[in-house]
Design a protein around this motif. Structure first.
Motif, short mmCIF file in Angstrom:
data_model
loop_
_atom_site.label_atom_id
_atom_site.label_comp_id
_atom_site.label_asym_id
_atom_site.label_seq_id
_atom_site.Cartn_x
_atom_site.Cartn_y
_atom_site.Cartn_z
N HIS A 1 -0.58 7.73 3.97
CA HIS A 1 0.13 6.46 3.75
C HIS A 1 0.74 6.33 2.36
O HIS A 1 1.29 5.29 2.02
CB HIS A 1 -0.81 5.27 3.97
CG HIS A 1 -1.36 5.20 5.36
ND1 HIS A 1 -2.57 5.74 5.70
CD2 HIS A 1 -0.85 4.69 6.50
CE1 HIS A 1 -2.80 5.54 6.99
NE2 HIS A 1 -1.76 4.92 7.50
N HIS B 1 -8.88 4.59 1.80
CA HIS B 1 -8.09 3.66 2.60
C HIS B 1 -8.35 3.88 4.09
O HIS B 1 -8.90 3.03 4.77
CB HIS B 1 -6.60 3.83 2.25
CG HIS B 1 -5.68 3.14 3.18
ND1 HIS B 1 -4.60 3.79 3.75
CD2 HIS B 1 -5.66 1.89 3.64
CE1 HIS B 1 -3.97 2.92 4.52
NE2 HIS B 1 -4.59 1.76 4.48
N GLN B 2 -7.94 5.07 4.60
CA GLN B 2 -8.18 5.35 6.03
C GLN B 2 -8.65 6.79 6.24
O GLN B 2 -8.31 7.43 7.23
CB GLN B 2 -6.92 5.07 6.86
CG GLN B 2 -6.60 3.59 6.99
CD GLN B 2 -5.52 3.29 8.00
OE1 GLN B 2 -5.10 4.15 8.77
NE2 GLN B 2 -5.06 2.05 8.02
N LEU C 1 0.81 -1.20 0.00
CA LEU C 1 0.00 0.00 0.00
C LEU C 1 0.86 1.27 0.00
O LEU C 1 0.60 2.22 -0.72
CB LEU C 1 -0.80 -0.11 1.29
CG LEU C 1 -2.01 0.69 1.57
CD1 LEU C 1 -2.98 -0.22 2.27
CD2 LEU C 1 -1.66 1.84 2.46
N GLU C 2 1.91 1.26 0.79
CA GLU C 2 2.76 2.44 0.88
C GLU C 2 3.90 2.42 -0.12
O GLU C 2 4.48 3.45 -0.42
CB GLU C 2 3.38 2.54 2.28
CG GLU C 2 2.45 3.02 3.34
CD GLU C 2 3.20 3.37 4.62
OE1 GLU C 2 4.24 4.04 4.56
OE2 GLU C 2 2.74 2.92 5.69
N LEU D 1 -0.70 6.23 -0.61
CA LEU D 1 -1.44 5.54 -1.67
C LEU D 1 -1.57 6.49 -2.86
O LEU D 1 -2.00 7.63 -2.71
CB LEU D 1 -2.83 5.15 -1.13
CG LEU D 1 -3.46 3.86 -1.66
CD1 LEU D 1 -2.53 2.67 -1.45
CD2 LEU D 1 -4.79 3.61 -0.97
#
Lengths: 176, 122
Positions: free
Chosen positions: B87, B48-49, A77-78, B89
């Motif tokens: 993060h 994602h978050q 993801l990162e 993405l």
């Protein structure tokens, strides 16, 4: 076929020499070595570059599979830029690999193994393996005790291996 | 289908070429991107978050590897990639496509320029 013993090294990826017991060495050596190799295989894009290649992991049991999948997906993801060769998340490829059961984990509740296999969609990719005649062999009866459905048991004890080795139900090799 | 409403979000001079900023339209936060004179809009929330994905300082290109070039690393999509500051993405701004996870695609907002005003259709 990636076999754990052939990838074990006393130092990389785990400092096996610090253990005074075979208990410690054998727990960490096999699993961490195969995980290190698998991570490298995924990060170098092997399953993308060779989509027809069938990959099997042997002699490491199966309980590490969901861990590594989830760990790789999280890192991906990162850090996708480091491995732009991947077209999907790492677990997508790991779910296509084959996993041999031996040395099969023996939790107090054997149903836990059914749950565990579900975590990596393993009913079509898990294969019974005995490792006979090594000291840590599994008798078929142990894997037979796992409360699989009859359909899944049939896959684990035969159908999946036939697919891996490209053998038909009559025993004919299909890749000759 | 309900008609989308146009909202003026600023003068053209506030959105220089190859820049972006987050504007508020009602309760929504929308990232307005001017990439080489083309305007795009994306929601300022990462699926994602829930990170503020359009608040990354700059858009960049990114690394890709393709069979046609023997899987060698190449720099592509120059200026079209925004990475969520939480993060990292990455998203392709013109399409809303998430590079890491092909199943994630952001909604895109239509952004138009009329009479020196930048308008977003919501």
């Amino acid at each position: 076929m990636l076999h754990s013993v052939t990838v074990v090294h006393p130092v990389f990826p785990f400092n096996l020499h610090v253990f005074e017991t075979e208990f410690g060495r054998h727990i960490c050596g096999h699993t961490f070595s195969i995980m290190a190799n698998l991570v490298h295989m995924i990060s170098s894009g092997v399953p993308v570059r060779y989509p027809q290649l069938r990959i099997a992991l042997t002699e490491v049991g199966i309980s590490w599979v969901p861990f590594l999948m989830n760990r790789m997906d999280k890192e991906y993801l990162e850090r996708r830029r480091e491995i732009p060769i991947l077209e999907e998340r790492p677990s997508h490829y790991m779910k296509k690999f084959f996993y041999a059961t031996q040395p099969v984990e023996e939790p107090e509740n054997l149903r836990d193994l059914v749950t565990l296999m579900n975590l990596y969609d393993g009913e079509d990719t898990t294969i019974f393996a005995s490792d006979w005649p090594h000291h840590d062999f599994d008798h078929p009866s142990k894997v037979h005790q796992i409360p699989f459905s009859n359909e899944v048991r049939r896959k684990v004890f035969g159908d999946n291996a036939l697919r891996l080795f490209k053998i038909d139900a009559q025993g004919r090799r299909l890749n000759l | 289908m309900t008609q989308r409403k146009e909202h003026v979000v600023g003068d053209l001079s506030e959105f220089p070429e190859n820049s972006h900023k987050v504007v508020k339209v009602g309760r929504r936060e929308i990232g307005i991107f001017n990439i080489g004179g083309e305007f795009y809009g994306l929601p300022n929330i990462c699926p994602h978050q829930t990170g503020p994905l359009c608040e990354g300082k700059t858009t960049t290109g990114t690394l890709v590897a393709r069979k046609v070039n023997d899987w060698r690393f190449e720099w592509d999509y120059e200026g079209e990639i925004v990475a969520c500051p939480w993060h990292g993405l990455e998203y392709h701004v013109p399409t809303g496509r998430c590079l890491a996870f092909s199943n994630i695609e952001l909604r895109t907002y239509e952004v138009v320029v009329e009479d020196g005003k930048v308008k977003v259709r919501v």
